[in-house]
Scaffold this motif. Structure first.
Motif, mmCIF file in Angstrom:
data_model
loop_
_atom_site.group_PDB
_atom_site.id
_atom_site.type_symbol
_atom_site.label_atom_id
_atom_site.label_comp_id
_atom_site.label_asym_id
_atom_site.label_seq_id
_atom_site.Cartn_x
_atom_site.Cartn_y
_atom_site.Cartn_z
ATOM 1 N N ASP A 534 0.833 -1.215 0.000
ATOM 2 C CA ASP A 534 0.000 0.000 0.000
ATOM 3 C C ASP A 534 0.866 1.263 0.000
ATOM 4 N N ARG A 535 1.996 1.168 0.682
ATOM 5 C CA ARG A 535 2.898 2.334 0.697
ATOM 6 C C ARG A 535 3.405 2.615 -0.719
ATOM 7 N N ILE A 536 3.850 1.570 -1.391
ATOM 8 C CA ILE A 536 4.383 1.758 -2.753
ATOM 9 C C ILE A 536 3.291 2.316 -3.666
ATOM 10 N N TRP A 537 2.109 1.720 -3.568
ATOM 11 C CA TRP A 537 0.986 2.159 -4.425
ATOM 12 C C TRP A 537 0.665 3.631 -4.175
ATOM 13 N N GLY A 592 -8.681 4.497 1.096
ATOM 14 C CA GLY A 592 -8.414 5.663 1.937
ATOM 15 C C GLY A 592 -8.033 6.862 1.092
ATOM 16 N N TRP A 593 -8.727 7.026 -0.024
ATOM 17 C CA TRP A 593 -8.497 8.177 -0.905
ATOM 18 C C TRP A 593 -9.721 9.081 -0.851
ATOM 19 N N LEU A 605 -1.860 8.676 4.108
ATOM 20 C CA LEU A 605 -0.430 8.885 3.846
ATOM 21 C C LEU A 605 0.369 8.794 5.145
ATOM 22 N N LYS A 606 -0.165 9.388 6.194
ATOM 23 C CA LYS A 606 0.576 9.367 7.470
ATOM 24 C C LYS A 606 0.628 7.957 8.047
ATOM 25 N N ARG A 607 -0.466 7.226 7.906
ATOM 26 C CA ARG A 607 -0.489 5.840 8.408
ATOM 27 C C ARG A 607 0.609 5.008 7.745
ATOM 28 N N LYS A 612 6.195 13.109 3.770
ATOM 29 C CA LYS A 612 6.548 14.087 2.726
ATOM 30 C C LYS A 612 5.391 14.227 1.738
ATOM 31 N N GLN A 613 4.817 13.086 1.357
ATOM 32 C CA GLN A 613 3.698 13.121 0.410
ATOM 33 C C GLN A 613 2.519 13.873 1.030
#
Ligand code: SF4
Length: 619
Positions: A534-537, A592-593, A605-607, A612-613
């Motif tokens: 999920d992070r990469i995506w 989560g968008w 994003l924080k999770r 930075k994103q």
């Protein structure tokens, strides 16, 4: 051994402008949070590229990357990826190839090579372990990819060197040019044009290091189990070794989801002549495999008679059979083999090349492009000679080749006259050989994917083999996200898609986990691995959102949203816009968008530790 097994522990940076090489240490945090492959590619490009830069300008970068398993005997670990901002759509794009280039990069002591800047004149770079040299490539400029590799090997007296290179299409900045190593292509997204813009003709790699794992006995036990699973599976143990991916052609046609004549229909009357069985009977002379792969799905073909006699080709794969065959109305495997070989030689992506030609064929038949505008060719569907001539024009940008070298979406904008609806593209990437109209989950997976028209993010396999009902909407947001998770993981490991039926079509499984842990010793837990995917995506999505991509870009090609399939077993199926929008609502919720914008929420994003994103997208 580095901090974790499998990794070399460093990246190589090549500054083409100043002809300088430098080392970037890999950090433990980078390995643990982003794993490798697309994880490295997306993170590097997100951090190092400014938004809005020209993909063909000096500010773009091109990353070769592998993951921790490359160079080991983990099944199908011969693959590696390339990552850049695509000249077709200005978004993040990843492409992968088999063979042995990735493992050799690891043996040379590098997990990734970052290419940046622009050389003044044609250059090739040799990397022998830590020794890096920039060399003049004037004598190679203009040469086909196979000849380029032969000349370099001879000049350097290095018959075993692995060489990634571009052909004339990359040099001429054809927007769907690719990178070739051996006879393998990192095909999609136009990465070859990015190398061409940097005047990097070839990267030559030779390495002498070992890849170390924490516990050899445990590693061998796990890997042996995986080999046994692969060989016992009917798909990877029997069907793929026998027919390769071309075996799918008949199945697609039986289901009525085989793109035909620029997707005007999805049944092709000439399927039997271009099937995997026909190829096996008439053309195959040898089965081949990538490094560390027992599947041997690659078919070496030799055309012995007819106008294309003498053609020797590694392939064609199913996608190429669709692209130059049914979708161009051609039922000759011999011509398809010729076009495939030409694609590799010139250095273009077969899917986009075929799609651009089929687009031009439909425009020609509908009177949108005149005979004069296509250089006097009778560009009707099924005209084999015209198709081959078009291929040559991609390598030279001559005549109409110059217009079409821009890709179908850009070409349609230039042509106008309503041709936009015949450009079968998703996010300006030509559609691969699977039907968004005939598979509801795949349709959503593609629309919401990073790569748009690629079949490598959302996947068709689960619906095609009937594990999931392709005609219903129920569960499709979950299916789309599940397939994207597995493909993201496979691409961070750089393993082959052909293993998806074993390791999981829609789930991150313990098979994936065990292979990563036994190589790296990271001792990851399954939820952590899901978070990595999920992070990469979300890094990829953030890259694209920073470039301006939003919810309204998560759509299908116009034809797929407005024209039902006219005949065959999938008659009547299509993807109306309101149906897609409804599915997207649920999909964004799962991801989560933000439903209004399509941007990952700050919380998401924080999770995932993407601070930075979060800062960039919510300034
Ligand atoms: S399954 Fe085919 S493409 Fe995939 S690694 Fe094996 S030989 Fe290469």
């Amino acid at each position: 051994m580095w901090e974790y097994g499998g990794y070399a522990g460093k990246f190589l940076r090549l500054d083409m402008t100043n002809k300088k090489a430098s080392t970037v240490p890999l950090t433990k945090e980078m390995a643990r949070l982003h794993l490798g492959g697309n994880g490295f590619g997306a993170k590097i490009l997100y951090n190092e590229l400014k938004p809005g830069i020209d993909p063909l300008g000096p500010e773009n970068k091109y990353v070769f990357a592998s993951g921790p398993i490359q160079g080991t005997m983990v099944p199908t670990a011969g693959r590696s990826g390339v990552f850049t901002k695509s000249p077709l759509n200005g978004l993040f794009f990843d492409a992968y190839g088999g063979g042995s280039f990735g493992p050799e990069m690891k043996y040379a002591g590098w997990d990734a090579v970052i290419v940046e800047g622009q050389a003044e004149s044609p250059t090739y770079v040799t990397v022998y372990d830590d020794k890096v040299e920039f060399k003049d490539a004037s004598h190679l400029w203009g040469k086909y990819t196979f000849e380029t590799q032969e000349i370099i090997k001879k000049d350097l007296n290095e018959p075993k060197a692995q060489i990634a290179c571009i052909g004339p299409a990359g040099e001429k900045l054809v927007r769907f040019a690719c990178t070739i190593w051996g006879a393998r292509a990192a095909g999609r997204g136009g990465n070859g044009a990015v190398l061409g813009s940097k005047k990097l003709k070839a990267l030559v790699i030779r390495g002498t290091n070992d890849v170390e794992v924490p516990n050899v006995d445990e590693f061998l036990k796990t890997v042996s189990e995986q080999y046994a699973k692969i060989l016992a599976n009917p798909g990877t143990g029997k069907a793929l070794p026998s027919l390769g991916t071309p075996g799918v052609t008949t199945v697609q046609n039986q289901l009525g989801i085989l793109g035909t004549r620029n997707w005007q229909t999805e049944v092709f009357e000439g399927t039997e002549k271009i099937s995997g069985t026909a190829m096996r009977e008439r053309l195959v002379v040898k089965d081949k495999g990538c490094m560390a792969c027992p599947i041997y799905c690659t078919k070496l073909v030799h055309v012995k008679s007819g106008p294309y006699a003498g053609t020797i080709d590694e392939g064609p794969e199913y996608e190429t059979i669709f692209a130059f065959g049914s979708n161009c109305g051609v039922d000759s495997l011999e011509m398809i083999a010729k076009a495939d070989r030409l694609s590799d030689d010139i250095g273009v992506d077969t899917i986009s090349a075929g799609a651009v030609i089929s687009f031009a064929m439909e425009c020609y038949e509908k009177g949108i492009l005149s005979k004069e505008e296509v250089d006097g060719l009778d560009l009707k569907f099924g005209n084999q000679e015209a198709l081959i001539q078009m291929m040559h024009k991609f390598g030279t940008r001559e005549g109409v080749g110059d217009l079409l070298a821009e890709g179908a979406a850009r070409a349609a904008k230039k042509i106008g006259k309503g041709s936009e609806k015949y450009a079968i593209t998703i996010k300006d990437i030509e559609n691969a050989g699977h039907s968004p109209r005939g598979m509801k989950g795949y349709c959503l997976g593609m629309a919401t994917s990073t790569r748009g028209g690629s079949h490598q993010d959302g996947r068709p396999t689960g619906e095609r083999v009937g594990k999931f009902d392709r005609k219903i909407l129920d569960g499709k947001p979950e299916y789309a996200m599940g397939t994207q998770r597995t493909t993201t993981l496979q691409d961070s490991m750089c393993v082959c898609r052909m293993t998806e039926g074993i390791y999981g079509l829609t789930e991150v499984t313990n098979d994936h986990l065990n292979m990563i842990n036994v190589v790296t010793g990271m001792n990851l837990k399954l939820p952590e691995l899901v978070d990595i995917t999920d992070r990469i995506w979300n890094v990829e999505r953030s890259f694209n959102c920073r470039e301006g991509a939003r919810r309204e870009h998560d759509v299908q090609a116009i034809r797929f949203m407005t024209e039902p399939i006219p005949d065959g077993p999938s008659k009547g199926m299509y993807s109306p816009k309101d149906e897609l929008e409804m599915l997207k609502d649920k999909y964004y919720e799962l991801r989560g968008w933000d439903k209004t914008t399509g941007i990952p929420t700050k919380d998401t994003l924080k999770r995932l530790s993407l601070n930075k994103q979060a800062e960039d997208l919510y300034k």
